[in-house]
Design an enzyme around this catalytic site. Structure first.
Site, mmCIF file in Angstrom:
data_model
loop_
_atom_site.group_PDB
_atom_site.id
_atom_site.type_symbol
_atom_site.label_atom_id
_atom_site.label_comp_id
_atom_site.label_asym_id
_atom_site.label_seq_id
_atom_site.Cartn_x
_atom_site.Cartn_y
_atom_site.Cartn_z
ATOM 1 N N ASP A 253 0.826 -1.209 0.000
ATOM 2 C CA ASP A 253 0.000 0.000 0.000
ATOM 3 C C ASP A 253 0.863 1.265 0.000
ATOM 4 O O ASP A 253 0.520 2.263 -0.624
ATOM 5 C CB ASP A 253 -0.934 0.009 1.219
ATOM 6 C CG ASP A 253 -2.139 -0.896 1.004
ATOM 7 O OD1 ASP A 253 -2.512 -1.144 -0.156
ATOM 8 O OD2 ASP A 253 -2.715 -1.368 2.014
ATOM 9 N N ASN B 75 -6.244 6.181 10.545
ATOM 10 C CA ASN B 75 -7.547 6.425 11.172
ATOM 11 C C ASN B 75 -8.029 5.216 11.967
ATOM 12 O O ASN B 75 -8.524 5.340 13.077
ATOM 13 C CB ASN B 75 -8.562 6.783 10.067
ATOM 14 C CG ASN B 75 -9.995 6.814 10.563
ATOM 15 O OD1 ASN B 75 -10.392 7.700 11.291
ATOM 16 N ND2 ASN B 75 -10.775 5.811 10.169
HETATM 17 P P1 NAP Z 1 4.147 2.357 6.698
HETATM 18 O O1 NAP Z 1 4.730 2.793 7.977
HETATM 19 O O2 NAP Z 1 4.707 1.192 6.004
HETATM 20 O O3 NAP Z 1 2.538 2.165 6.810
HETATM 21 C C1 NAP Z 1 1.913 1.676 7.908
HETATM 22 C C2 NAP Z 1 0.957 0.560 7.511
HETATM 23 O O4 NAP Z 1 -0.240 1.108 6.917
HETATM 24 C C3 NAP Z 1 1.507 -0.411 6.482
HETATM 25 O O5 NAP Z 1 1.209 -1.719 6.938
HETATM 26 C C4 NAP Z 1 0.719 -0.080 5.221
HETATM 27 O O6 NAP Z 1 0.577 -1.179 4.350
HETATM 28 C C5 NAP Z 1 -0.601 0.282 5.807
HETATM 29 N N1 NAP Z 1 -1.527 1.057 4.961
HETATM 30 C C6 NAP Z 1 -1.257 2.110 4.149
HETATM 31 N N2 NAP Z 1 -2.381 2.554 3.571
HETATM 32 C C7 NAP Z 1 -3.387 1.763 4.011
HETATM 33 C C8 NAP Z 1 -4.791 1.738 3.785
HETATM 34 N N3 NAP Z 1 -5.382 2.626 2.986
HETATM 35 N N4 NAP Z 1 -5.538 0.789 4.421
HETATM 36 C C9 NAP Z 1 -4.949 -0.105 5.247
HETATM 37 N N5 NAP Z 1 -3.629 -0.129 5.515
HETATM 38 C C10 NAP Z 1 -2.856 0.799 4.908
HETATM 39 O O7 NAP Z 1 4.164 3.633 5.733
HETATM 40 P P2 NAP Z 1 3.561 3.701 4.276
HETATM 41 O O8 NAP Z 1 3.497 2.334 3.706
HETATM 42 O O9 NAP Z 1 4.304 4.797 3.571
HETATM 43 O O10 NAP Z 1 2.050 4.193 4.544
HETATM 44 C C11 NAP Z 1 1.746 5.506 4.932
HETATM 45 C C12 NAP Z 1 0.502 5.412 5.771
HETATM 46 O O11 NAP Z 1 0.810 4.839 7.025
HETATM 47 C C13 NAP Z 1 -0.126 6.738 6.120
HETATM 48 O O12 NAP Z 1 -0.943 7.223 5.084
HETATM 49 C C14 NAP Z 1 -0.903 6.379 7.369
HETATM 50 O O13 NAP Z 1 -2.246 6.045 7.073
HETATM 51 C C15 NAP Z 1 -0.234 5.132 7.894
HETATM 52 N N6 NAP Z 1 0.234 5.362 9.261
HETATM 53 C C16 NAP Z 1 -0.312 4.595 10.249
HETATM 54 C C17 NAP Z 1 0.019 4.804 11.567
HETATM 55 C C18 NAP Z 1 -0.640 3.944 12.584
HETATM 56 O O14 NAP Z 1 -1.395 3.052 12.193
HETATM 57 N N7 NAP Z 1 -0.393 4.187 13.852
HETATM 58 C C19 NAP Z 1 0.936 5.796 11.904
HETATM 59 C C20 NAP Z 1 1.495 6.553 10.897
HETATM 60 C C21 NAP Z 1 1.124 6.332 9.559
HETATM 61 P P3 NAP Z 1 1.842 -1.781 3.497
HETATM 62 O O15 NAP Z 1 2.607 -2.615 4.490
HETATM 63 O O16 NAP Z 1 1.183 -2.599 2.442
HETATM 64 O O17 NAP Z 1 2.638 -0.614 2.971
#
Ligand code: NAP
Ligand code: MN
Length: 271
Positions: free
Chosen positions: A55, A171
């Site tokens: 993703d 979220n």
């Molecule tokens: P990352 O640190 O690898 O992402 C965190 C996780 O979010 C990864 O497992 C990624 O999947 C998953 N993810 C991304 N978009 C998603 C979606 N629309 N639905 C479900 N899971 C999703 O960083 P990244 O891959 O660059 O992703 C950036 C995203 O990380 C941001 O947009 C934000 O939503 C998310 N994030 C989450 C947290 C948290 O959950 N506490 C904190 C900061 C950011 P993949 O392993 O397939 O890449």
């Protein structure tokens, strides 16, 4: 080959992980066998963008090519991918279905922020979310308005403004609800809201129709303590006075080959 026949161009974009690179080479070979043209450099006139990775790779590709009109399909080489429907072992099946037009086209809603400082305004687009946070782990103080109506003075770690497709990302981890991607809504989700005698912040998410603007004004004393994070990328602006969020007219497109994919994915990723 019939020389008058239009070339069918497909961009293939991959991240650098070894499985992705292997899938990339195999996919290009198979596409060429079916007479598709895969350009060396991204071609904005292509009929399809295929993105290989997880993703995160999908998010980066969409940003890199500036939210193009060319529809996307993702091949998943990461963890469970919400954007990445096709598995590397199903490439042949995917190409056959694509040629037979055996898919639906999904419109993916984005979030647009209009950010104004004392001197200028800037636009930002997000696919998952736009987060307003404090720099250096400071508490943020934000006035929040919905359609011009004051909702609350928020104090806490920050606010996530999530799109429907982003509802399963940051979220979701923060306790926000899952929004089906066809619902044209934005979700405001608080990050550690402070609720005390001194401060009152909503403890839960609010879900707003995408055509109603959400406005955030940092308290003037704190204008320079704001950090903006778009789909995981940090951006700093000085002296932010106001940020308006809305679902923009601009959308991106994704091909869907399996109508049960969303629910199956949800269950296998989270349960
Ligand atoms: P990352 O640190 O690898 O992402 C965190 C996780 O979010 C990864 O497992 C990624 O999947 C998953 N993810 C991304 N978009 C998603 C979606 N629309 N639905 C479900 N899971 C999703 O960083 P990244 O891959 O660059 O992703 C950036 C995203 O990380 C941001 O947009 C934000 O939503 C998310 N994030 C989450 C947290 C948290 O959950 N506490 C904190 C900061 C950011 P993949 O392993 O397939 O890449
Ligand atoms: Mn990732």
């Amino acid at each position: 080959m019939n020389p008058t026949k239009k070339k069918r161009i497909i961009n293939v974009i991959s991240n650098n992980n070894p499985t992705s690179k292997k899938t990339f080479n195999l996919l290009i070979k198979k596409l060429k066998e079916k007479n598709f043209v895969v350009p060396e450099k991204y071609d904005s006139q292509a009929e399809l963008n295929i993105c290989i990775g997880g993703d995160g790779a999908f998010l980066r590709t969409v940003h890199k090519y500036n939210f193009p009109n060319v529809p996307f399909v993702g091949i998943n080489t990461g963890h469970l991918g919400f954007f990445q429907e096709i598995l590397p072992e199903h490439i042949d099946e995917f190409i056959d279905k694509y040629i037979n037009k055996d898919y639906t086209v999904e419109e993916i809603y984005l979030v647009k922020a209009n950010i104004c400082t004392h001197t200028n305004c800037f636009e930002l687009f997000g696919l998952n979310e736009i987060v307003i946070k404090g720099i250096q782990s400071k508490v943020v103080h934000l006035e929040i308005f919905i359609d011009g109506n004051h909702l609350e003075k928020f104090c806490g770690d920050g606010i996530i403004i999530s799109t429907p497709v982003g509802s399963t990302a940051y979220n979701f981890s923060t306790g926000g609800g899952i929004i089906y991607p066809s619902l044209k809504t934005l979700q405001i989700t608080p990050l550690s809201p402070i609720s005390s005698r001194a401060y009152r912040s909503l403890p839960n998410s609010a879900i707003i129709p995408g055509d109603i603007p959400i406005t955030i004004k940092p308290e003037y004393r704190y204008e320079n303590s704001i950090l903006i994070v778009v789909d995981g990328f940090e951006i700093r602006y000085d002296d932010i006075t106001e940020i308006d969020f809305i679902i923009p007219k601009k959308t991106i497109y994704k091909l869907n080959f399996d109508k049960n994919m969303y629910w199956n994915n949800l269950k296998s990723k989270f349960l």
